[in-house]
Write a protein that holds these residues in place. Structure first.
Motif, PDB file in Angstrom:
ATOM      1  N   LYS A 128     -67.955  29.049  52.434  1.00 40.40           N
ATOM      2  CA  LYS A 128     -69.260  28.963  53.065  1.00 40.40           C
ATOM      3  C   LYS A 128     -70.119  27.953  52.308  1.00 40.40           C
ATOM      4  CE  LYS A 128     -68.703  32.413  56.055  1.00 40.40           C
ATOM      5  NZ  LYS A 128     -68.680  32.202  57.517  1.00 40.40           N
ATOM      6  N   ILE A 129     -71.098  27.383  53.010  1.00 39.89           N
ATOM      7  CA  ILE A 129     -71.967  26.389  52.374  1.00 39.89           C
ATOM      8  C   ILE A 129     -72.750  27.015  51.226  1.00 39.89           C
ATOM      9  CG2 ILE A 129     -73.824  24.717  52.765  1.00 39.89           C
ATOM     10  CD1 ILE A 129     -71.101  24.106  54.155  1.00 39.89           C
ATOM     11  N   LYS A 130     -73.128  28.270  51.327  1.00 36.07           N
ATOM     12  CA  LYS A 130     -73.873  28.935  50.248  1.00 36.07           C
ATOM     13  C   LYS A 130     -73.059  29.028  48.963  1.00 36.07           C
ATOM     14  CE  LYS A 130     -72.631  33.739  51.433  1.00 36.07           C
ATOM     15  NZ  LYS A 130     -71.894  34.048  50.200  1.00 36.07           N
ATOM     16  N   ASP A 131     -71.735  29.029  49.105  1.00 31.43           N
ATOM     17  CA  ASP A 131     -70.875  29.074  47.920  1.00 31.43           C
ATOM     18  C   ASP A 131     -70.612  27.683  47.354  1.00 31.43           C
ATOM     19  OD1 ASP A 131     -70.598  31.892  48.075  1.00 31.43           O
ATOM     20  OD2 ASP A 131     -69.118  31.642  49.680  1.00 31.43           O
ATOM     21  N   ILE A 132     -70.722  26.672  48.213  1.00 32.35           N
ATOM     22  CA  ILE A 132     -70.577  25.285  47.752  1.00 32.35           C
ATOM     23  C   ILE A 132     -71.887  24.824  47.116  1.00 32.35           C
ATOM     24  CG2 ILE A 132     -70.066  22.908  48.443  1.00 32.35           C
ATOM     25  CD1 ILE A 132     -68.583  24.116  50.886  1.00 32.35           C
ATOM     26  N   PHE A 133     -72.999  25.174  47.771  1.00 30.43           N
ATOM     27  CA  PHE A 133     -74.335  24.812  47.271  1.00 30.43           C
ATOM     28  C   PHE A 133     -75.143  26.100  47.061  1.00 30.43           C
ATOM     29  CE2 PHE A 133     -73.654  21.072  50.360  1.00 30.43           C
ATOM     30  CZ  PHE A 133     -73.014  20.296  49.406  1.00 30.43           C
ATOM     31  N   PRO A 134     -74.978  26.771  45.932  1.00 31.38           N
ATOM     32  CA  PRO A 134     -75.640  28.065  45.725  1.00 31.38           C
ATOM     33  C   PRO A 134     -77.160  27.996  45.696  1.00 31.38           C
ATOM     34  CG  PRO A 134     -74.534  27.315  43.711  1.00 31.38           C
ATOM     35  CD  PRO A 134     -74.079  26.425  44.814  1.00 31.38           C
ATOM     36  N   ASN A 135     -77.728  26.797  45.494  1.00 24.46           N
ATOM     37  CA  ASN A 135     -79.188  26.666  45.465  1.00 24.46           C
ATOM     38  C   ASN A 135     -79.757  26.085  46.756  1.00 24.46           C
ATOM     39  OD1 ASN A 135     -79.519  27.645  42.795  1.00 24.46           O
ATOM     40  ND2 ASN A 135     -78.830  25.659  42.002  1.00 24.46           N
ATOM     41  N   PHE A 136     -78.910  25.961  47.782  1.00 26.27           N
ATOM     42  CA  PHE A 136     -79.364  25.441  49.083  1.00 26.27           C
ATOM     43  C   PHE A 136     -80.316  26.451  49.711  1.00 26.27           C
ATOM     44  CE2 PHE A 136     -77.823  24.668  53.719  1.00 26.27           C
ATOM     45  CZ  PHE A 136     -78.938  23.887  53.992  1.00 26.27           C
ATOM     46  N   SER A 174     -71.896  29.160  59.278  1.00 27.19           N
ATOM     47  CA  SER A 174     -71.302  28.195  58.345  1.00 27.19           C
ATOM     48  C   SER A 174     -71.958  28.278  56.972  1.00 27.19           C
ATOM     49  CB  SER A 174     -71.448  26.770  58.897  1.00 27.19           C
ATOM     50  OG  SER A 174     -70.741  26.611  60.101  1.00 27.19           O
ATOM     51  N   ILE A 175     -73.284  28.433  56.969  1.00 28.68           N
ATOM     52  CA  ILE A 175     -74.011  28.501  55.695  1.00 28.68           C
ATOM     53  C   ILE A 175     -73.726  29.821  54.990  1.00 28.68           C
ATOM     54  CG2 ILE A 175     -76.311  28.581  54.638  1.00 28.68           C
ATOM     55  CD1 ILE A 175     -77.241  26.721  56.934  1.00 28.68           C
ATOM     56  N   GLY A 176     -73.713  30.906  55.750  1.00 23.71           N
ATOM     57  CA  GLY A 176     -73.450  32.210  55.156  1.00 23.71           C
ATOM     58  C   GLY A 176     -74.654  33.119  55.109  1.00 23.71           C
ATOM     59  N   PHE A 177     -75.821  32.634  55.554  1.00 22.24           N
ATOM     60  CA  PHE A 177     -77.016  33.470  55.634  1.00 22.24           C
ATOM     61  C   PHE A 177     -78.048  32.775  56.515  1.00 22.24           C
ATOM     62  CE2 PHE A 177     -77.800  30.570  52.163  1.00 22.24           C
ATOM     63  CZ  PHE A 177     -79.163  30.301  52.188  1.00 22.24           C
ATOM     64  N   ALA A 178     -79.087  33.523  56.903  1.00 23.31           N
ATOM     65  CA  ALA A 178     -80.142  32.972  57.760  1.00 23.31           C
ATOM     66  C   ALA A 178     -81.126  32.194  56.888  1.00 23.31           C
ATOM     67  CB  ALA A 178     -80.866  34.099  58.504  1.00 23.31           C
ATOM     68  N   ILE A 179     -80.874  30.923  56.752  1.00 21.17           N
ATOM     69  CA  ILE A 179     -81.631  30.073  55.844  1.00 21.17           C
ATOM     70  C   ILE A 179     -83.028  29.770  56.384  1.00 21.17           C
ATOM     71  CG2 ILE A 179     -80.837  27.888  56.861  1.00 21.17           C
ATOM     72  CD1 ILE A 179     -80.546  26.855  53.931  1.00 21.17           C
ATOM     73  N   ASP A 180     -83.996  29.556  55.489  1.00 25.55           N
ATOM     74  CA  ASP A 180     -85.306  29.052  55.909  1.00 25.55           C
ATOM     75  C   ASP A 180     -85.116  27.696  56.572  1.00 25.55           C
ATOM     76  OD1 ASP A 180     -86.532  31.236  54.794  1.00 25.55           O
ATOM     77  OD2 ASP A 180     -87.485  30.165  53.144  1.00 25.55           O
ATOM     78  N   SER A 181     -85.900  27.445  57.621  1.00 22.27           N
ATOM     79  CA  SER A 181     -85.772  26.165  58.311  1.00 22.27           C
ATOM     80  C   SER A 181     -87.133  25.663  58.753  1.00 22.27           C
ATOM     81  CB  SER A 181     -84.839  26.295  59.530  1.00 22.27           C
ATOM     82  OG  SER A 181     -85.357  27.228  60.467  1.00 22.27           O
ATOM     83  N   ILE A 182     -87.241  24.357  58.899  1.00 21.34           N
ATOM     84  CA  ILE A 182     -88.448  23.713  59.402  1.00 21.34           C
ATOM     85  C   ILE A 182     -88.052  22.822  60.561  1.00 21.34           C
ATOM     86  CG2 ILE A 182     -90.400  22.187  58.917  1.00 21.34           C
ATOM     87  CD1 ILE A 182     -90.084  22.814  55.960  1.00 21.34           C
TER      88      ILE A 182
END
Length: 500
Positions: free
Chosen positions: A233-241, A261-269
């Motif tokens: 997952k992207i969160k595991d590749i970029f843990p500070n994303f 794909s990211i692995g969580f509901a990320i903040d977005s703008i």
């Protein structure tokens, strides 16, 4: 907290005060903007030909300045590209933004010394507004990536010319340059797939914290990162994303797949930048509405979308808009665009402040039988059923089938690339059709009157839309697929990808 995060926290507070001051003085700012535009362009060729010296009010302005599209302004643009000065705005443009028009071929949109800083300021303020609201400033201490077109430019009559995203790349503030990826050399790669692969190689071990771009091309980037790391997952590749910034298309059909794909509901703008001007950005994580930028060198006008193709449509300024009504957006800018139809439709969600939602394209509709189905109706109908059954929609487009097999009624043909398929397609299509009928009474009348049969879904092979865009020479960058069309140009090309 790093130095940049600390500085961003202080700067965000300063910027927020100005944003709040402006958002509640929108009408006054719009009046000031119109006066500034008319005064400064009075001695241009366009200003002289349209009696700018005599314009004292918005009513005067409407009488003298017609609504136009690119073809209407092309004679003036041609004079600019031939080297003439003082055509649409004093002097020569600082840049020409090269875009691909659906009806005009290649378009050259002027960007002036006055308008260029507004693009940068709006993008900066969108990030600082987020930092102020959430307190999350550590995104500024890591790496940022903007998936965009090439920053390479050439000259047209002495005017630097290129894609808007490439032009903006030359104006990224110095304090962010060290954080910014990919490299200039990678950004200049023409082939989009080679470029994405190079970006993956450049960023895979970086401390990525902010990623920005058009959702389908960001998804391609995420897919290739995952493939290169054995499915991580992207969160595991970029843990500070922590922040995803997007624009260009409605995000909702892509949201579930991107968050998976990211692995969580990320903040977005969500942002609303165009070559013609930076229109709006999402100003709260609690609200999906976009704050209309009324202090950005743009005087806005609006035409009710159902009247847009009338001979004498209603044309209003911001003070007369109604909530939850679809309008075509008309721009007048410090780059010299006058009565310019942007081609987008929006609706207002609030007047205090003025918050908008982008609902589609004025020319992207289906009305082969008088139904005038629009993008918002199509997207909402599809996603209601997809979300109900956790069905992953990769991409889709809709077109009328006017000449079906003998004995069949005409219908709307939906070409959908599924990430998964969890139910019978006929049931899926039937449920989407019911919701679409609820949203559009004209479409319902055609169904119940046996003029049309209910919509038919054609499932497409994996990567069908990527392959189609590649074949059309429009893979990557700012390019996107029209969600619906009143003809079959896209549909006929996609038939070769249908799963039988």
């Amino acid at each position: 907290m790093g130095f940049k995060a600390f500085a961003a926290k202080i700067f965000a507070g300063i910027v927020q005060k100005q944003i709040n001051k402006n958002r509640f003085n929108a009408l006054k700012l719009q009046d000031t903007t119109l006066k500034h535009l008319v005064k400064n362009a009075a001695e241009t060729r366009f200003g002289k030909e349209h009696n700018f010296a005599l314009i004292k009010s918005y009513e005067d302005f409407k009488i003298n300045v017609p609504v136009s599209d690119y073809e209407d302004l092309r004679p003036y643009i041609d004079k600019i590209t031939a080297g003439e000065e003082d055509v649409l705005w004093p002097g020569k443009p600082a840049y020409l933004a090269k875009t691909s028009g659906t009806t005009s071929g290649v378009k050259y949109i002027p960007i002036s010394k006055e308008s260029m800083p507004q693009h940068i300021r709006a993008a900066r303020n969108a990030l600082l507004n987020y930092a102020y609201e959430t307190g999350k400033t550590d995104v500024f201490d890591g790496k940022m990536i903007f998936l965009q077109g090439s920053p390479e430019m050439y000259e047209t009559a002495g005017i630097p010319t290129g894609r808007l995203s490439g032009i903006v790349a030359h104006h990224v503030p110095a304090y962010l340059q060290a954080n910014r990826l990919p490299s200039f050399e990678t950004n200049c790669i023409d082939d989009w797939e080679q470029k994405v692969d190079a970006i993956v190689d450049e960023t895979i071990n970086a401390d990525m914290r902010l990623i920005s771009g058009i959702p389908p091309w960001c998804q391609m980037y995420f897919d290739r990162l995952s493939a290169k790391t054995s499915g991580k997952k992207i969160k595991d590749i970029f843990p500070n994303f922590k922040l995803f910034v997007y624009g260009g298309v409605n995000y909702e059909p892509y949201r579930a797949r991107i968050e998976e794909s990211i692995g969580f509901a990320i903040d977005s703008i969500e942002t609303y930048p165009t070559s013609e001007g930076f229109i709006a950005y999402q100003n709260s994580q609690k609200d999906r509405g976009l704050l209309l930028l009324c202090d950005a060198g743009i005087f806005y006008e609006f035409i009710p979308s159902e009247e847009f193709f009338n001979d004498n449509p209603t044309r209003i300024s911001l003070k007369d808009i109604e909530l939850n009504k679809n309008y075509a957006v008309i721009l007048n800018t410090t780059a010299g665009l006058w009565g310019y139809s942007l081609g987008d439709t929006i609706k207002f969600l609030s007047k205090d402040p003025y918050l908008i939602q982008v609902t589609g394209r004025i020319k992207h509709y289906i009305s082969a039988f008088g139904e005038h189905v629009i993008g918002e109706e199509v997207e909402q109908s599809l996603m209601a059923v997809a979300n109900k059954y956790n069905i992953d929609i990769v991409e889709f487009t809709v077109a009328p089938q006017v000449n079906p097999t003998a004995g069949e009624l005409p219908y709307h043909e939906w070409f959908i690339e599924f990430g998964n398929q969890l139910m019978d397609l006929k049931q899926f299509a039937a449920e989407v059709d019911v919701i679409l009928q609820q949203k559009n009474i004209y479409y319902k009348d055609l169904i119940t009157g046996n003029i049309l049969q209910p919509l038919i879904v054609k499932p497409l092979k994996k990567n069908a839309f990527v392959d189609y865009m590649r074949s059309a020479g429009k893979l990557g960058g700012q390019n996107k697929v029209a969600r619906l069309s009143n003809d079959r140009k896209i549909a006929d090309e996609l038939t070769k990808f249908v799963i039988n």
